[in-house]
Design a protein around this motif. Structure first.
Motif, PDB file in Angstrom:
ATOM      1  N   PHE A   1     -16.571  10.782   9.260  1.00 52.89           N
ATOM      2  CA  PHE A   1     -17.839  10.313   8.460  1.00 52.89           C
ATOM      3  C   PHE A   1     -17.961   9.081   8.243  1.00 52.89           C
ATOM      4  CE2 PHE A   1     -16.530  14.720   7.774  1.00 52.89           C
ATOM      5  CZ  PHE A   1     -17.907  15.501   7.963  1.00 52.89           C
ATOM      6  N   CYS A   2     -16.909   8.067   8.341  1.00 50.69           N
ATOM      7  CA  CYS A   2     -17.057   6.629   8.231  1.00 50.69           C
ATOM      8  C   CYS A   2     -17.010   6.010   9.225  1.00 50.69           C
ATOM      9  CB  CYS A   2     -15.743   6.194   7.163  1.00 50.69           C
ATOM     10  SG  CYS A   2     -14.425   6.025   8.234  1.00 50.69           S
ATOM     11  N   THR A   3     -17.555   4.773   9.143  1.00 50.88           N
ATOM     12  CA  THR A   3     -17.624   3.746  10.579  1.00 50.88           C
ATOM     13  C   THR A   3     -16.527   3.371  11.074  1.00 50.88           C
ATOM     14  OG1 THR A   3     -19.435   2.870   9.222  1.00 50.88           O
ATOM     15  CG2 THR A   3     -18.793   1.761  10.959  1.00 50.88           C
ATOM     16  N   ARG A   4     -16.271   3.537  12.353  1.00 50.46           N
ATOM     17  CA  ARG A   4     -15.074   3.228  12.824  1.00 50.46           C
ATOM     18  C   ARG A   4     -14.669   1.828  12.453  1.00 50.46           C
ATOM     19  NH1 ARG A   4     -12.761   6.361  15.914  1.00 50.46           N
ATOM     20  NH2 ARG A   4     -11.154   6.150  17.413  1.00 50.46           N
ATOM     21  N   ARG A   5     -13.265   1.605  12.240  1.00 49.00           N
ATOM     22  CA  ARG A   5     -12.868   0.543  11.681  1.00 49.00           C
ATOM     23  C   ARG A   5     -12.589  -0.502  12.787  1.00 49.00           C
ATOM     24  NH1 ARG A   5      -9.486   0.476   7.580  1.00 49.00           N
ATOM     25  NH2 ARG A   5      -9.529   2.465   6.919  1.00 49.00           N
ATOM     26  N   ARG A   6     -12.821  -1.822  12.706  1.00 51.51           N
ATOM     27  CA  ARG A   6     -12.473  -2.692  13.942  1.00 51.51           C
ATOM     28  C   ARG A   6     -11.294  -2.727  14.222  1.00 51.51           C
ATOM     29  NH1 ARG A   6     -15.697  -8.048  12.389  1.00 51.51           N
ATOM     30  NH2 ARG A   6     -13.935  -7.813  10.722  1.00 51.51           N
ATOM     31  N   ARG A   7     -10.197  -2.927  13.017  1.00 52.07           N
ATOM     32  CA  ARG A   7      -8.772  -3.077  13.230  1.00 52.07           C
ATOM     33  C   ARG A   7      -8.151  -2.029  12.463  1.00 52.07           C
ATOM     34  NH1 ARG A   7      -5.857  -8.312  10.943  1.00 52.07           N
ATOM     35  NH2 ARG A   7      -4.093  -8.428  12.243  1.00 52.07           N
ATOM     36  N   ALA A   8      -7.146  -1.223  13.204  1.00 53.13           N
ATOM     37  CA  ALA A   8      -6.389  -0.358  12.440  1.00 53.13           C
ATOM     38  C   ALA A   8      -5.713  -0.816  11.217  1.00 53.13           C
ATOM     39  CB  ALA A   8      -5.255   0.233  13.404  1.00 53.13           C
ATOM     40  N   LEU A   9      -5.377   0.123  10.423  1.00 55.74           N
ATOM     41  CA  LEU A   9      -4.674  -0.140   9.221  1.00 55.74           C
ATOM     42  C   LEU A   9      -3.270  -0.558   9.414  1.00 55.74           C
ATOM     43  CD1 LEU A   9      -5.498   3.093   7.065  1.00 55.74           C
ATOM     44  CD2 LEU A   9      -6.020   0.432   6.764  1.00 55.74           C
ATOM     45  N   PRO A  10      -2.649  -1.679   8.699  1.00 56.24           N
ATOM     46  CA  PRO A  10      -1.433  -2.105   9.170  1.00 56.24           C
ATOM     47  C   PRO A  10      -0.265  -1.156   9.295  1.00 56.24           C
ATOM     48  CG  PRO A  10      -2.157  -2.962   6.841  1.00 56.24           C
ATOM     49  CD  PRO A  10      -3.326  -2.142   7.493  1.00 56.24           C
ATOM     50  N   MET A  11      -0.238  -0.164   8.310  1.00 55.36           N
ATOM     51  CA  MET A  11       0.990   0.533   8.444  1.00 55.36           C
ATOM     52  C   MET A  11       0.732   1.899   8.798  1.00 55.36           C
ATOM     53  SD  MET A  11       2.931  -0.809   5.081  1.00 55.36           S
ATOM     54  CE  MET A  11       1.654  -1.340   4.116  1.00 55.36           C
ATOM     55  N   PRO A  12       1.302   2.831   9.326  1.00 54.63           N
ATOM     56  CA  PRO A  12       1.178   4.203   9.591  1.00 54.63           C
ATOM     57  C   PRO A  12       1.373   4.968   8.218  1.00 54.63           C
ATOM     58  CG  PRO A  12       3.361   3.708  10.190  1.00 54.63           C
ATOM     59  CD  PRO A  12       2.784   2.485   9.865  1.00 54.63           C
ATOM     60  N   PRO A  13       0.708   6.209   8.233  1.00 56.38           N
ATOM     61  CA  PRO A  13       1.046   6.999   6.998  1.00 56.38           C
ATOM     62  C   PRO A  13       2.398   7.424   6.872  1.00 56.38           C
ATOM     63  CG  PRO A  13       0.125   8.194   8.943  1.00 56.38           C
ATOM     64  CD  PRO A  13       0.068   6.966   9.136  1.00 56.38           C
ATOM     65  N   LEU A  14       2.604   7.795   5.576  1.00 60.42           N
ATOM     66  CA  LEU A  14       4.115   8.232   5.171  1.00 60.42           C
ATOM     67  C   LEU A  14       3.983   9.869   5.922  1.00 60.42           C
ATOM     68  CD1 LEU A  14       4.038   7.657   1.337  1.00 60.42           C
ATOM     69  CD2 LEU A  14       5.584   6.541   2.901  1.00 60.42           C
ATOM     70  N   ALA A  15       5.243   9.999   6.065  1.00 65.66           N
ATOM     71  CA  ALA A  15       5.679  11.479   6.804  1.00 65.66           C
ATOM     72  C   ALA A  15       4.934  12.374   5.694  1.00 65.66           C
ATOM     73  CB  ALA A  15       7.020  11.789   7.025  1.00 65.66           C
ATOM     74  N   PRO A  16       4.241  13.533   6.472  1.00 69.67           N
ATOM     75  CA  PRO A  16       3.559  14.554   5.555  1.00 69.67           C
ATOM     76  C   PRO A  16       4.519  15.254   4.543  1.00 69.67           C
ATOM     77  CG  PRO A  16       3.796  15.251   7.708  1.00 69.67           C
ATOM     78  CD  PRO A  16       4.209  13.760   7.707  1.00 69.67           C
ATOM     79  N   ASN A  17       3.975  15.588   3.322  1.00 66.87           N
ATOM     80  CA  ASN A  17       4.598  16.471   2.496  1.00 66.87           C
ATOM     81  C   ASN A  17       4.271  17.769   2.457  1.00 66.87           C
ATOM     82  OD1 ASN A  17       2.178  16.102   1.342  1.00 66.87           O
ATOM     83  ND2 ASN A  17       2.912  15.645  -0.720  1.00 66.87           N
ATOM     84  N   ARG A  18       4.910  18.742   1.812  1.00 67.37           N
ATOM     85  CA  ARG A  18       4.578  19.879   2.244  1.00 67.37           C
ATOM     86  C   ARG A  18       3.263  20.500   2.157  1.00 67.37           C
ATOM     87  NH1 ARG A  18       8.807  23.669  -0.932  1.00 67.37           N
ATOM     88  NH2 ARG A  18      10.331  23.291   0.820  1.00 67.37           N
ATOM     89  N   SER A  19       2.608  20.075   0.738  1.00 72.45           N
ATOM     90  CA  SER A  19       1.153  20.565   0.682  1.00 72.45           C
ATOM     91  C   SER A  19       0.147  19.884   1.949  1.00 72.45           C
ATOM     92  CB  SER A  19       0.393  19.997  -0.589  1.00 72.45           C
ATOM     93  OG  SER A  19       0.438  18.723  -0.739  1.00 72.45           O
ATOM     94  N   PHE A  20       0.574  18.767   2.429  1.00 73.67           N
ATOM     95  CA  PHE A  20      -0.123  18.298   3.662  1.00 73.67           C
ATOM     96  C   PHE A  20      -0.128  19.191   4.812  1.00 73.67           C
ATOM     97  CE2 PHE A  20      -1.788  14.415   6.045  1.00 73.67           C
ATOM     98  CZ  PHE A  20      -1.526  14.817   7.272  1.00 73.67           C
ATOM     99  N   LYS A  21       1.265  19.791   4.959  1.00 76.35           N
ATOM    100  CA  LYS A  21       1.404  20.412   5.920  1.00 76.35           C
ATOM    101  C   LYS A  21       0.492  21.966   5.928  1.00 76.35           C
ATOM    102  CE  LYS A  21       5.878  18.731   7.247  1.00 76.35           C
ATOM    103  NZ  LYS A  21       7.446  18.947   6.633  1.00 76.35           N
ATOM    104  N   ILE A  22       0.319  22.328   4.697  1.00 74.61           N
ATOM    105  CA  ILE A  22      -0.307  23.553   4.589  1.00 74.61           C
ATOM    106  C   ILE A  22      -1.954  23.426   4.547  1.00 74.61           C
ATOM    107  CG2 ILE A  22      -0.920  25.319   2.801  1.00 74.61           C
ATOM    108  CD1 ILE A  22       1.906  24.998   1.715  1.00 74.61           C
ATOM    109  N   LEU A  23      -2.438  22.139   3.992  1.00 75.87           N
ATOM    110  CA  LEU A  23      -3.641  21.933   3.835  1.00 75.87           C
ATOM    111  C   LEU A  23      -4.356  21.398   5.288  1.00 75.87           C
ATOM    112  CD1 LEU A  23      -3.564  19.921   0.307  1.00 75.87           C
ATOM    113  CD2 LEU A  23      -5.063  22.127   1.238  1.00 75.87           C
ATOM    114  N   GLU A  24      -3.728  20.825   6.075  1.00 77.86           N
ATOM    115  CA  GLU A  24      -4.088  20.127   7.221  1.00 77.86           C
ATOM    116  C   GLU A  24      -4.598  21.226   8.267  1.00 77.86           C
ATOM    117  OE1 GLU A  24      -1.838  18.279  10.369  1.00 77.86           O
ATOM    118  OE2 GLU A  24      -3.139  16.742  10.646  1.00 77.86           O
ATOM    119  N   PRO A  25      -3.901  22.313   8.570  1.00 79.86           N
ATOM    120  CA  PRO A  25      -4.145  23.377   9.506  1.00 79.86           C
ATOM    121  C   PRO A  25      -5.258  24.264   8.740  1.00 79.86           C
ATOM    122  CG  PRO A  25      -1.968  23.668   8.808  1.00 79.86           C
ATOM    123  CD  PRO A  25      -2.140  22.414   8.148  1.00 79.86           C
TER     124      PRO A  25
END
Lengths: 386, 191
Positions: free
Chosen positions: A161-185
Motif C-alpha cells: 500500500f505504500c510507495t516503493r522506497r528508493r532505498r531499503a532500510l539500513p537494518m534488517p528486522p529483528l527476529a520474529p517473536n512468538r506473536s509475529f509467528k502466529i499473526l503472519e500466517p
C-alpha cells in the motif's frame, strides 16, 4: 551579563529540535538548544512498571513534573487544571531527546494519500481537512536521510500500500517473536499483507551502538544498551560535536521575543537556577511538542502580536491530537507470549485508506510488551469483569 | 458481569487472618507522621475496612488475595507520596462505606457477610449507595480509585509495598522481570 548573540535558538530537544539543531550546526550556524528537562541515561531509569513514561500512575520517569499542569476542557466545556499523570494530559517526556528517549520507536512514513486527504475524501462536514502543500515525493529524500542517519530496522517491502522506497532500510528486522509467528500466517490466510514494522531500533550494530537485547523494558523506558535510536543518542551528540551547538538543559522557555518591527529577537527563558535570561538570535525554532509549542506561541504576546505569535486567525493550539489508539485483545488456547522485546513486531496497512463509510483509517500492529497491571486495566469491555 | 460477583465468597475467618497479616506487613512507618497506628496514613479501623474491600475486589482463592498481598500497605504508602492529593478521598470514602453498610445492614462493612459486602460495593460502584456522606463525595469515583489502586498494589512491583513476595507474578507464571544489561543491580529473586 547579556548572553552572546547566536545565529539560532532551538526550543526543545526532541524529535524535531534535535534534528534541526544538528542540521544548523553542521551548516556552520551557532546554535543554542534549549531543553526544559534533564539529560537522562538508562541508569537514571530504574525500570518500574508503575512509574515510567507509559504507565505514570506513580509518576513519569522523564517528566514533566507537577510544576507543569495543563488545562483540560471536558465535553461540556468545563475546564480542569490537571497534573501530568492525568489521562487527558497527553504526556510527552520532558528531557533531552524528548519522547524519543522512551518511545516505542515505530518509524512510519506518511502514505501518498495522507498528503492529499481533502482531495481524497472531499470536504468533510465539521472538519478542517486540507491537503498538505507538499507531496510524498517532496518529503521522500528526507525520510530516507532520517532513516539512515538515525537508524531504522525493519522490512516493509511486503507493504503493497505504500510507495516503493528508493532505498531499503539500513537494518534488517529483528527476529520474529512468538506473536509475529502466529499473526503472519493468519493475516496471509485472510488475504492481508503483513510485514515487519520499521522501527528506530538497532537490530545489528549501527552508528557506533550495539543491537537490541530483546528485553521487556522498551516502550516507556530508556534503553539499557542504547539500541533504541532517539535524538539524544544520534543527532544531538553530532550537533554538539560540531562545536557550534550548545545544549542548555533544565531551561524553560518563557516567550519568543520580538522587536518593534515584529522581527524575532530571541528567546526569554528561565535557566536551571530559575533566573530569567534572554538569548538573542537571528532565528528561533519552536519545536517543543504540539501542545507546548502552541503554549509558547500563545505566551509570546506583544503590541504587534496581542494574541500571541502566528495566531492572527486564532488557530494556534486548536485541532491538536494526543497519542491515543485503540486495541483489541483475545484469549487463545496456545501460548502467544514470549516476553521478547519490544513486543510490537508486525503490522498491516490494509486499512489505512479505502474503508467504506470512513474517512482515513490506520495501521494495525501487535502490541508492545505490557506489564500485568497494564493488561488488567487495558482489557475492558462489555462482559469483561472490571 | 461484575467482578465482585464473579469471585468466590470469603469466609470471615480467612478474612481475619488476612487482615492480621496485612497489619503485620505494614509495620514499618515512614511517611506522613505517626498517628498512633502501624500505618502511615490510615487508622486501624480504616485499614481493616480497606482490607475487606480489596479482598472483595481480588479475593483469595487458590492464590492469596489483595489484602494478603499487601494492597493496603501499598495504598497507605502511596497516600503519603504520589497520591497525597487523594488522602481526603480515602478518609471520606472509607467512612462512607461504613456509613452505607450501617444504613443497609446495620453493621460495619467488615462485619457483613460476604454477599452483603458485595451488595454494598455494587451500590457504591453504581453511585446509588445510601449515606449522607455521599452528598459531598462521589461514590462511583471512589470505587474507581479502589479498583485501580487495588490492581496496582496487587499486580505492581513489590518495591511499592504491595504484591508481597511477587505473589501475583507467581500466579501468572511470570518470572521477576529481569533488567538485562545490569543484572548486578536487579532485586534479589525471592523463592
Amino acid at each position: 551579563m547579556a548572553l552572546k548573540h547566536v545565529n539560532a535558538v532551538v526550543v526543545g530537544s526532541g524529535a524535531g529540535g534535535g534534528i534541526v539543531a544538528k542540521e544548523l550546526a553542521e551548516a556552520g550556524l551557532s546554535v543554542v538548544l534549549l531543553e526544559r528537562g534533564k539529560w537522562f541515561t538508562s541508569f537514571d531509569d530504574r525500570k518500574d512498571d508503575l512509574r515510567n513514561q507509559r504507565t505514570s500512575a506513580l509518576g513519569a520517569s522523564f517528566g514533566p513534573d507537577e510544576r507543569n499542569p495543563r488545562v483540560y476542557a471536558d465535553n461540556s466545556g468545563g475546564e480542569h487544571v490537571i497534573p501530568s499523570n492525568h489521562w487527558a494530559y497527553s504526556n510527552n517526556a520532558a528531557c533531552v531527546g524528548g519522547g524519543t528517549l522512551s518511545y516505542g520507536a515505530m518509524a512510519w512514513r506518511y502514505m501518498e494519500k495522507d498528503f492529499r486527504l481533502r482531495s481524497t475524501y472531499g470536504a468533510v462536514e465539521g472538519s478542517t481537512l486540507e491537503d498538505w502543500p507538499i507531496s510524498y515525493s517532496d518529503l521522500e529524500p528526507f525520510y530516507e536521510k532520517a532513516e539512515w542517519e538515525i537508524g531504522v530496522s525493519g522490512d516493509d517491502s511486503g507493504n503493497i500500500f505504500c510507495t516503493r522506497r528508493r532505498r531499503a532500510l539500513p537494518m534488517p528486522p529483528l527476529a520474529p517473536n512468538r506473536s509475529f509467528k502466529i499473526l503472519e500466517p493468519a493475516a496471509k490466510r485472510l488475504g492481508l499483507h503483513p510485514f515487519p514494522i520499521p522501527m528506530l531500533r538497532n537490530s545489528v550494530p549501527y552508528n557506533g551502538r550495539g543491537a537490541c537485547i530483546r528485553c521487556r523494558w522498551c516502550v516507556g523506558y530508556a534503553c539499557e544498551v542504547s539500541a533504541k535510536c532517539g535524538t539524544q543518542n544520534t543527532v544531538i551528540p553530532r550537533a554538539i560535536d560540531t562545536g557550534n551547538c550548545e545544549l542548555r538543559s533544565e531551561c524553560i522557555a518563557k516567550e519568543v521575543v520580538t522587536d518593534e518591527r515584529g522581527r524575532v529577537r530571541g528567546v526569554a527563558y528561565f535557566d536551571s537556577a530559575g533566573r530569567l535570561q534572554e538569548q538573542t538570535s537571528d532565528l528561533v525554532v519552536v519545536s517543543c511538542s504540539a501542545v507546548e509549542s502552541a503554549r509558547l506561541l500563545l505566551n509570546s504576546k506583544s503590541r504587534l502580536f496581542p494574541n500571541g505569535l502566528g495566531n492572527r486567525y486564532d488557530w494556534v493550539g486548536r485541532n491538536l491530537q494526543g497519542h491515543s489508539y485503540t486495541g483489541a485483545a483475545g484469549l487463545f488456547e496456545q501460548e502467544t507470549y514470549d516476553d521478547l522485546g519490544p513486543g510490537a513486531s508486525i503490522a498491516i496497512c490494509d486499512f489505512n485508506h479505502g474503508n467504506p463509510g470512513f474517512v482515513g483509517g490506520g495501521l494495525l500492529a501487535n502490541e508492545f510488551i505490557r506489564s500485568p497491571y497494564q493488561v488488567v486495566t487495558g482489557v475492558t469491555g462489555e462482559g469483561i469483569p472490571r | 458481569m461484575n467482578l465482585v460477583e464473579s469471585r468466590l465468597p470469603l469466609s470471615r475467618r480467612s478474612f481475619l487472618q488476612a487482615a492480621v497479616a496485612a497489619a503485620a506487613a505494614g509495620g514499618v512507618s515512614v511517611g506522613c507522621g505517626r498517628n498512633g497506628t502501624p500505618w502511615r496514613f490510615f487508622t486501624v479501623d480504616e485499614a481493616r475496612t480497606l482490607a475487606a474491600i480489596t479482598d472483595q475486589i481480588i479475593p483469595p482463592d487458590q492464590d492469596p488475595g489483595a489484602s494478603w498481598a499487601g494492597v493496603v500497605n501499598f495504598i497507605d504508602r502511596q497516600l503519603c507520596g504520589p497520591y497525597k492529593a487523594l488522602q481526603q478521598t480515602y478518609r471520606t470514602g472509607l467512612t462512607g462505606v461504613d456509613q452505607s453498610s450501617r444504613g443497609l445492614y446495620a453493621k460495619e462493612f467488615v462485619d457483613l457477610a460476604s454477599e452483603q459486602q458485595i451488595d454494598v460495593l455494587r451500590q457504591l460502584e453504581a453511585g446509588k449507595v445510601p449515606g449522607a456522606i455521599w452528598k459531598q463525595a462521589s461514590a462511583s469515583e471512589f470505587f474507581g480509585y479502589l479498583v485501580d489502586h487495588t490492581m496496582q498494589g496487587f499486580y505492581g512491583d513489590p518495591r511499592h509495598g504491595g504484591n508481597r513476595e511477587g505473589v501475583s507474578w507467581k500466579m501468572l507464571g511470570l518470572p521477576y522481570p529481569p533488567i538485562r544489561g545490569r543484572q548486578q543491580n536487579a532485586p534479589k529473586q525471592k523463592t
